[in-house]
Write a protein that holds these residues in place. Sequence first.
Motif, PDB file in Angstrom:
ATOM      1  N   MET A   1       0.830  -1.208   0.000  1.00 52.19           N
ATOM      2  CA  MET A   1       0.000   0.000   0.000  1.00 52.19           C
ATOM      3  C   MET A   1       0.862   1.255   0.000  1.00 52.19           C
ATOM      4  O   MET A   1       0.623   2.196  -0.736  1.00 52.19           O
ATOM      5  N   TRP A  45     -13.630   4.007   9.172  1.00 53.95           N
ATOM      6  CA  TRP A  45     -12.327   4.493   8.724  1.00 53.95           C
ATOM      7  C   TRP A  45     -11.521   4.982   9.926  1.00 53.95           C
ATOM      8  O   TRP A  45     -12.076   5.532  10.878  1.00 53.95           O
ATOM      9  N   ASP A  48      -4.328   6.755  10.037  1.00 58.21           N
ATOM     10  CA  ASP A  48      -3.066   6.073  10.303  1.00 58.21           C
ATOM     11  C   ASP A  48      -2.267   6.934  11.276  1.00 58.21           C
ATOM     12  O   ASP A  48      -2.015   8.110  10.994  1.00 58.21           O
ATOM     13  N   VAL A  81      -3.439   9.763   6.426  1.00 58.43           N
ATOM     14  CA  VAL A  81      -3.907   8.685   5.573  1.00 58.43           C
ATOM     15  C   VAL A  81      -5.037   7.988   6.316  1.00 58.43           C
ATOM     16  O   VAL A  81      -4.835   7.439   7.395  1.00 58.43           O
ATOM     17  N   ARG A  83      -7.778   4.998   6.616  1.00 55.54           N
ATOM     18  CA  ARG A  83      -7.720   3.613   6.157  1.00 55.54           C
ATOM     19  C   ARG A  83      -8.950   2.834   6.611  1.00 55.54           C
ATOM     20  O   ARG A  83      -9.451   3.005   7.721  1.00 55.54           O
ATOM     21  N   ALA A  85     -10.016  -1.234   6.564  1.00 60.48           N
ATOM     22  CA  ALA A  85      -9.636  -2.615   6.289  1.00 60.48           C
ATOM     23  C   ALA A  85     -10.871  -3.500   6.411  1.00 60.48           C
ATOM     24  O   ALA A  85     -11.624  -3.408   7.381  1.00 60.48           O
ATOM     25  N   GLU A  90      -7.920  -3.530   1.494  1.00 58.95           N
ATOM     26  CA  GLU A  90      -7.620  -2.398   2.363  1.00 58.95           C
ATOM     27  C   GLU A  90      -7.674  -1.144   1.510  1.00 58.95           C
ATOM     28  O   GLU A  90      -7.193  -1.140   0.378  1.00 58.95           O
ATOM     29  N   GLN A  91      -8.290  -0.087   2.027  1.00 56.38           N
ATOM     30  CA  GLN A  91      -8.450   1.148   1.264  1.00 56.38           C
ATOM     31  C   GLN A  91      -7.861   2.321   2.036  1.00 56.38           C
ATOM     32  O   GLN A  91      -8.032   2.406   3.259  1.00 56.38           O
ATOM     33  N   ASP A  92      -7.179   3.205   1.315  1.00 54.97           N
ATOM     34  CA  ASP A  92      -6.612   4.419   1.897  1.00 54.97           C
ATOM     35  C   ASP A  92      -7.079   5.627   1.108  1.00 54.97           C
ATOM     36  O   ASP A  92      -7.281   5.544  -0.110  1.00 54.97           O
ATOM     37  N   THR A  94      -6.181  10.062   1.103  1.00 53.91           N
ATOM     38  CA  THR A  94      -5.487  11.191   1.705  1.00 53.91           C
ATOM     39  C   THR A  94      -5.552  12.384   0.758  1.00 53.91           C
ATOM     40  O   THR A  94      -5.782  12.213  -0.446  1.00 53.91           O
ATOM     41  N   SER A 183      -6.416   1.225  -3.163  1.00 57.20           N
ATOM     42  CA  SER A 183      -7.132   0.027  -2.730  1.00 57.20           C
ATOM     43  C   SER A 183      -6.355  -1.219  -3.144  1.00 57.20           C
ATOM     44  O   SER A 183      -5.747  -1.252  -4.219  1.00 57.20           O
TER      45      SER A 183
END
Length: 206
Positions: A1, A45, A48, A81, A83, A85, A90-92, A94, A183
Amino acid sequence: MLAVLALAGSALAVASTDPKVALDRQGQARARALLILRTDVGRGWRGDPVYQVSSQLSPVCPGYSPDLSSLVITGRADSKVFRLASSGTEQDVTTAVFVFRSAAQAKRMHTLTGVRFARHCLHVGSAPGGKIDEVSALHLPASRVDAIGWRVRLVRTSAPKLLYADYVFLHAKAASVAVFFVSTNRPFPAAPEKHVLQVLRARMSA
């Protein structure tokens, strides 16, 4: 990622032709007001606690280094970021925000970052941690906020094997905003991506 977010960071790397930085209270307030927040991306969500993309100053890659030295940044800010999961993915998401001395300067940054950068730097071939095997334009609805974006598929050399990154660049008034959606295993879901962009467009139009 993180490999794809590192690639995203290369879109905003330091160069000798960087814009000038003259942060002021108004510019900083505007930049912070445009950041995506955890509440904007939905339930589940999390921010991080460590990793954050650094909004460096110029859109560069090998063979592309535009001269932005005539531009003046009065505000800049980065979101965490964020995130999510879930099973199998897993999706981020920013954001990186720049506020300039004038709308014309922000428009120039948008052109050099959102339009020309992608043509020069986002292409099939090697990338940090893997290889880009597909690049396609995103179809974004028209609005008062200029928007352009691309989807990149990256095959990683280590697990997870497949990453998708959507790079979206927005411009309105004196602000230029980059949003990165990443993703694993499958493209970033359309609904949360659309919602985040709607939130940003509303804020940028205000």
